[in-house]
Design a protein around this motif. Sequence first.
Motif, PDB file in Angstrom:
ATOM      1  N   ILE A  97       0.827  -1.208   0.000  1.00  7.84           N
ATOM      2  CA  ILE A  97       0.000   0.000   0.000  1.00  7.84           C
ATOM      3  C   ILE A  97       0.868   1.269   0.000  1.00  7.84           C
ATOM      4  O   ILE A  97       0.596   2.217  -0.735  1.00  7.84           O
ATOM      5  CB  ILE A  97      -0.938  -0.006   1.226  1.00  7.84           C
ATOM      6  CG1 ILE A  97      -2.011  -1.089   1.073  1.00  7.84           C
ATOM      7  CG2 ILE A  97      -1.595   1.355   1.405  1.00  7.84           C
ATOM      8  CD1 ILE A  97      -3.024  -0.815  -0.012  1.00  7.84           C
ATOM      9  N   LEU A  98       1.910   1.286   0.804  1.00  7.72           N
ATOM     10  CA  LEU A  98       2.737   2.487   0.889  1.00  7.72           C
ATOM     11  C   LEU A  98       3.388   2.811  -0.450  1.00  7.72           C
ATOM     12  O   LEU A  98       3.516   3.995  -0.815  1.00  7.72           O
ATOM     13  CB  LEU A  98       3.803   2.303   1.971  1.00  7.72           C
ATOM     14  CG  LEU A  98       4.689   3.523   2.252  1.00  7.72           C
ATOM     15  CD1 LEU A  98       3.832   4.738   2.631  1.00  7.72           C
ATOM     16  CD2 LEU A  98       5.693   3.222   3.355  1.00  7.72           C
ATOM     17  N   LEU A  99       3.780   1.802  -1.194  1.00  7.65           N
ATOM     18  CA  LEU A  99       4.374   2.044  -2.510  1.00  7.65           C
ATOM     19  C   LEU A  99       3.346   2.643  -3.467  1.00  7.65           C
ATOM     20  O   LEU A  99       3.692   3.504  -4.290  1.00  7.65           O
ATOM     21  CB  LEU A  99       4.927   0.740  -3.076  1.00  7.65           C
ATOM     22  CG  LEU A  99       6.188   0.183  -2.402  1.00  7.65           C
ATOM     23  CD1 LEU A  99       6.588  -1.139  -3.027  1.00  7.65           C
ATOM     24  CD2 LEU A  99       7.316   1.185  -2.486  1.00  7.65           C
ATOM     25  N   VAL A 100       2.123   2.189  -3.378  1.00  9.06           N
ATOM     26  CA  VAL A 100       1.069   2.748  -4.225  1.00  9.06           C
ATOM     27  C   VAL A 100       0.861   4.223  -3.894  1.00  9.06           C
ATOM     28  O   VAL A 100       0.709   5.072  -4.785  1.00  9.06           O
ATOM     29  CB  VAL A 100      -0.253   1.959  -4.047  1.00  9.06           C
ATOM     30  CG1 VAL A 100      -1.386   2.617  -4.835  1.00  9.06           C
ATOM     31  CG2 VAL A 100      -0.071   0.513  -4.482  1.00  9.06           C
ATOM     32  N   ILE A 101       0.894   4.546  -2.600  1.00  9.66           N
ATOM     33  CA  ILE A 101       0.734   5.948  -2.183  1.00  9.66           C
ATOM     34  C   ILE A 101       1.875   6.800  -2.734  1.00  9.66           C
ATOM     35  O   ILE A 101       1.658   7.884  -3.290  1.00  9.66           O
ATOM     36  CB  ILE A 101       0.680   6.036  -0.644  1.00  9.66           C
ATOM     37  CG1 ILE A 101      -0.560   5.319  -0.113  1.00  9.66           C
ATOM     38  CG2 ILE A 101       0.696   7.493  -0.188  1.00  9.66           C
ATOM     39  CD1 ILE A 101      -0.587   5.182   1.401  1.00  9.66           C
TER      40      ILE A 101
END
Length: 878
Positions: free
Chosen positions: A117-121
């Motif tokens: 998720i953090l990479l998508v953000i």
Amino acid sequence: MIQPTAAPEKSSEVLIRLEHGDSAKALSIDQLVHRENYERLRDQVIKHLKTLDTAEAASRYDPGSGWTQFLDGTRGAGKSTFLSSVKVALENDAQVNGHLAFINLIDPSRIERSEIILLVILQQLRKRVDDALKAQCRSQDEQLREEWHRTFKGVAGGLSMFAKDYHPLNDLDPDLFLEWGLERAGDSTNLRTKLHCLFSTACRILGVRALMLAFDDADTDSTHAVSLLECIRKYLDAPLVMVLVTGDLELYSLLVRQHFAQTVAGKREAAIELQRRSIQGDRSAQYLRMIDHLEEQYLLKLFPIHRRMQLQPLWNVMLRANCRVTHPAWGTEPIHVKDVVQTIVRRGLRVKTSGDVAIYVEFLLKQPLRSVLQVMASCAPYLRGSSALTLAPASWSAELSTALCRSLQALALTSLYKFSVDTDAIAAQEFPALAQAVFDLSLLDGDIDTAPYLRPMSAEQDIRVSFAALAAEVPNFCAERPGMALRYLLRGPGSVSLYSLARTHPGEKDLSPSLDRVYQFKSYLGIGRREDSLDWARRATAVIALPYSINPKARVVLPGVVGLNRKGRKSEHTARTAIRLAVETSAIQRLPVFALSMVDVASNTGTRTYGSIFTLVGLIEKLLSADSESDQEARIIFERAYPSLTVTAPNWSPQGSTADLGDVEASKPAKPGSEPSKQEKLWEDIDAWRRNALQLAEATSPSAIFLGKVWTRLFFSLQKASEELRPHADFGEVMEIFALCVINAFLVEEAEHHLPGSSSISTVDLRVDRNNPRTSASWFVDKLKSMQPQRRDFPMTSIVATCPLLLGLLDVHLGYADTLKQLFPENMETASIEALLRPKALAGHMKKVSIAGQTRTRSQSTAPNTMEPRDAGEAPAE
């Protein structure tokens, strides 16, 4: 200076355009159902932006200092539409746009499970910043560009920790392992600080005070739900990162509980298993208490109470806003939502009284927003009106009823499947499936008297939505089909009452579990089978008479049923003897209709004979349901109704001695030729009635409430009447009161609960005496005189009250011809009506019919003492 918006007025306007369809695309604020929630959210955003300082350093962001807003709503509450509308509105808001950058709306449920998720953000953030940097060509912007790339590269070391089974130090020698390990640990512990520096740099590049991220429906996929919450807790807890999260808090609660069950007890199912298998001394209660505590405090820390917002159903929104709706079929004038839903309920479900309409309207408006809008959109093309007044006409529309049926069935599909309701069969207009569903769900609801009304009032949500779906099917089955309406009346609500009666008076063999008892009952009455109401009526007679089938102590006068001796007594004769005498009497022109009411019930102990008003009502249904194009089918049905048939007693019948029955008196045949001629004369009357009755079919569009209340009033009035008639009344008096109970039930309930099928028919509300016949037929005649019901206003009552099968039980000397004339066709003469009534000669024969049980009491002083007047029947349960 940023100024918060003023508090929205209570009468704020909301315009819903049904033609927009089901997409979650952004709407303008005036079309947003949850407009008030948006205004509150905007105020909170502005208030928070005012507290931010663009020069504030990232290192000063304490843990838990972030800003997270949770938008709580069930499935279909409008969360996705609301979030996309918030994004567009804030981006176009002059007071917000220069201070806040809305990065993107992310749906974690659409992200592959292997993604982080953090990479998508970060990917969304980099795209937004890179686009801004391309537009900046000044020399001083070059420093920001270099700082951005340097800061972004600085978080790479910490992000490598997210890789599964990533151990780059495994093959290093001890000294190098220590040196590099300390460096990698620093990357991990400093990741939060580096990310906050990255966010701060992004704000300076974009020229705003804060970034906003929105996450929609993360709880749909449990793989990402907890990961998202942990990402927000660990890395997005900075004041300059404003986070919006939508979801169902109840579902999040379950997912968080599973997460802590894994961490505390070792597996996700531990919270359930510990509760089921708790043993004193194994500390399971302690585990459960800790899991409960962690779940509660985790959500309170992540989503503080003052930053939770609930997207409520349309019912709650309408309490504070003026909600209007438009559709191309109505023109351009918006109509109030409540008026539209009321019209859909009134015309689609055929519900008449304002109280009942309000129950269904409240039920619909309290459903998830998506469901309400889809129901309105499905029905809107068939309303054909341009204002609340033009929508109001109550004429029946087959298209509207069908659209509402399909919509409410879709709304309740999961619940109907849960109760094993055959929705495909009901959609294919198979009546047995509908009758079985009404019976099963009424028993599950538990309120035997009012459950068959199918009002969404059950304590169980699944039963409520199922009742609404089945209620929509009733007019779809019964409108313009009076025979089908009577079939539903008996086989639906009637079966429910009979089961309650059978359960109250079980037989000696009824020692099986309750589920087996229900199965026995359904099998005997044919619930779920393709049977007509005449078969049901004969078996219903056997069920009602079952407790009195062995050596009855009192006279067998039961609700709608009279037990008849098969051997005459002194000064009394059998019913078959009375039929023979009537056929041989020249003053009697027709076959006595009570001959068609008789049923023989055979059991192991012998055969008993009953006269039943239900048999006549069942025969009326079968005649009305026969082919309307030809009289041949109806003629065959009539001829097969006499002589009476024999049915088997219920398989849970009590055992007794055959000595109880005594000898059977042999019946003498009537004079040759007399019986067929009088049976033919009765058929001619019935055929004429049937033709006239079918002309009223278009005026009938009964609701589930109307038919349910007719049955309830009929059954309770028959119970009360039988109790008071049992000690003293003769056979003719009993059957006359029973017939009046049938007419009265339709008369009273049709005045209050039936919407005529055509808008041209009068719908004038007539004040009706709600008392029921109990002992006095003349009282009911006076009631009819005071009411003067008209044929056009009471089509269902007219069909029943003008039927020769009931008129033949009414005394010709009591004045029925004059009082009932308005229910007949205009060309019907009083003399012709009198010919259908019971002649004096037949009354004498019926008076001498021997009723089973002890000899009747001559003095009426032995009648049951009741607090009500004898003629004032008790209204059934509402």
